[in-house]
Design a protein around this motif. Structure first.
Motif, short mmCIF file in Angstrom:
data_model
loop_
_atom_site.label_atom_id
_atom_site.label_comp_id
_atom_site.label_asym_id
_atom_site.label_seq_id
_atom_site.Cartn_x
_atom_site.Cartn_y
_atom_site.Cartn_z
N LYS A 2 15.85 51.01 57.85
CA LYS A 2 15.67 52.02 58.89
C LYS A 2 16.98 52.22 59.65
N ASN A 3 17.49 53.43 59.63
CA ASN A 3 18.65 53.85 60.39
C ASN A 3 19.84 52.89 60.31
N VAL A 4 20.27 52.59 59.09
CA VAL A 4 21.45 51.76 58.90
C VAL A 4 22.64 52.67 58.60
N LYS A 5 23.74 52.40 59.27
CA LYS A 5 24.98 53.15 59.07
C LYS A 5 26.06 52.15 58.68
N ILE A 6 26.60 52.35 57.49
CA ILE A 6 27.63 51.46 56.95
C ILE A 6 28.89 52.29 56.75
N VAL A 7 30.01 51.80 57.23
CA VAL A 7 31.27 52.54 57.13
C VAL A 7 32.30 51.67 56.42
N LEU A 8 32.95 52.26 55.41
CA LEU A 8 33.98 51.57 54.65
C LEU A 8 35.34 52.15 55.00
N VAL A 9 36.27 51.27 55.37
CA VAL A 9 37.63 51.68 55.68
C VAL A 9 38.58 50.93 54.77
N GLY A 10 39.77 51.47 54.62
CA GLY A 10 40.79 50.83 53.80
C GLY A 10 41.75 51.87 53.28
N TYR A 11 42.80 51.39 52.66
CA TYR A 11 43.84 52.27 52.17
C TYR A 11 43.33 53.08 50.98
N SER A 101 30.89 48.02 59.94
CA SER A 101 32.12 48.59 59.40
C SER A 101 32.81 47.51 58.58
N PHE A 102 33.32 47.91 57.42
CA PHE A 102 33.91 46.98 56.47
C PHE A 102 35.29 47.47 56.04
N TYR A 103 36.27 46.58 56.13
CA TYR A 103 37.62 46.87 55.66
C TYR A 103 37.75 46.31 54.25
N ASN A 149 41.93 46.38 60.55
CA ASN A 149 41.43 45.06 60.94
C ASN A 149 40.48 45.09 62.13
N GLN A 150 40.27 46.26 62.71
CA GLN A 150 39.26 46.40 63.76
C GLN A 150 37.85 46.51 63.20
N ALA A 151 37.74 46.68 61.90
CA ALA A 151 36.41 46.72 61.27
C ALA A 151 35.69 45.41 61.54
N HIS A 152 34.38 45.47 61.57
CA HIS A 152 33.59 44.26 61.86
C HIS A 152 33.76 43.18 60.79
N GLN A 153 33.89 43.58 59.56
CA GLN A 153 34.02 42.63 58.45
C GLN A 153 35.22 43.00 57.59
N LYS A 154 35.87 41.99 57.02
CA LYS A 154 36.96 42.20 56.08
C LYS A 154 36.50 41.69 54.72
N ILE A 155 36.68 42.51 53.70
CA ILE A 155 36.31 42.12 52.34
C ILE A 155 37.59 42.10 51.52
N THR A 163 31.01 46.27 41.80
CA THR A 163 29.65 45.74 42.00
C THR A 163 29.68 44.44 42.80
N GLU A 164 30.64 43.58 42.52
CA GLU A 164 30.76 42.33 43.27
C GLU A 164 31.11 42.61 44.74
N ILE A 165 31.97 43.57 44.97
CA ILE A 165 32.34 43.93 46.34
C ILE A 165 31.13 44.50 47.07
N ALA A 166 30.38 45.36 46.38
CA ALA A 166 29.16 45.93 46.97
C ALA A 166 28.18 44.82 47.35
N GLU A 167 28.02 43.83 46.50
CA GLU A 167 27.13 42.70 46.80
C GLU A 167 27.61 41.93 48.03
N MET A 168 28.92 41.75 48.16
CA MET A 168 29.48 41.08 49.34
C MET A 168 29.11 41.85 50.61
N ILE A 169 29.24 43.16 50.55
CA ILE A 169 28.90 44.00 51.70
C ILE A 169 27.42 43.89 52.03
N ILE A 170 26.58 44.03 51.04
CA ILE A 170 25.13 43.97 51.27
C ILE A 170 24.73 42.63 51.88
N ASN A 171 25.37 41.56 51.42
CA ASN A 171 25.06 40.23 51.95
C ASN A 171 25.52 40.02 53.39
#
Length: 174
Positions: A2-11, A101-103, A149-155, A163-171
């Motif tokens: 319900k109402n999840v907003k995920i934002v991906l940042v990076g070069y 937010s994920f970098y 680096n202001q993103a909440h999480q760094k991947i 697919t592995e990166i997506a799993e890291m984000i979902i987790n």
């Protein structure tokens, strides 16, 4: 979800769109690429906007459409353009509107390898000679890392599949 907003940042070339589609598909929510959204709403390619209206116009439209996207109650995964976090209050806006937010942090050598293959489609680097690309990316990453680096999480995503990166984000979703 319900109402999840995920934002991906990076070069550019870090895999934001590819990974974002996988995450959105897994969560059964919409995927949005900010550059595609701008192109659709402006009826022009990003390269054409840069060529005919300039970067300042583009950055203003970027902020406008980012606000529009966040004004909805819809759930989504949003891939930002590589420069989006670095202009205006875009990163603050992102972090105020979501805790997700994920970098996607990819090293210079890997980015160079990826971007050499698609240089002609990237307005920011299409004019560069191949041997100039690594230095350009390094300089840009140095300038932009403060914002990324202001993103909440760094991947860290050098040697992982999308697919592995997506799993890291979902987790790591809040």
């Amino acid at each position: 979800m319900k109402n999840v907003k995920i934002v991906l940042v990076g070069y550019m070339g870090s895999g934001k769109s590819t990974v974002g589609r996988i995450v959105a598909n897994h969560l059964n929510i919409n995927f949005l690429d900010l550059d595609d959204y701008i192109e659709e709403n402006e009826n022009m390619s990003i390269a054409s906007i840069f060529d005919t209206k300039g970067e300042i116009y583009f950055r203003k439209k970027e902020i406008e459409y980012l606000n529009k996207i966040f004004s909805t109650d819809d759930s989504f995964v949003l891939s930002l353009g590589g420069g989006t976090p670095c202009f205006g209050d875009n990163m603050r806006l992102v972090n105020d509107k979501t805790a997700n937010s994920f970098y996607l942090n990819v090293g210079i050598n890997e980015l160079t390898n990826r971007l050499l293959k698609e240089k002609s489609h990237r307005p920011m680097i299409s004019h560069l000679h191949d041997e100039e690309l690594t230095e350009f990316i390094g300089k840009h990453l140095f300038e932009r890392s403060f914002f990324y680096n202001q993103a909440h999480q760094k991947i860290k995503s050098n040697n992982n599949t999308p697919t592995e990166i997506a799993e890291m984000i979902i987790n790591k979703l809040a």
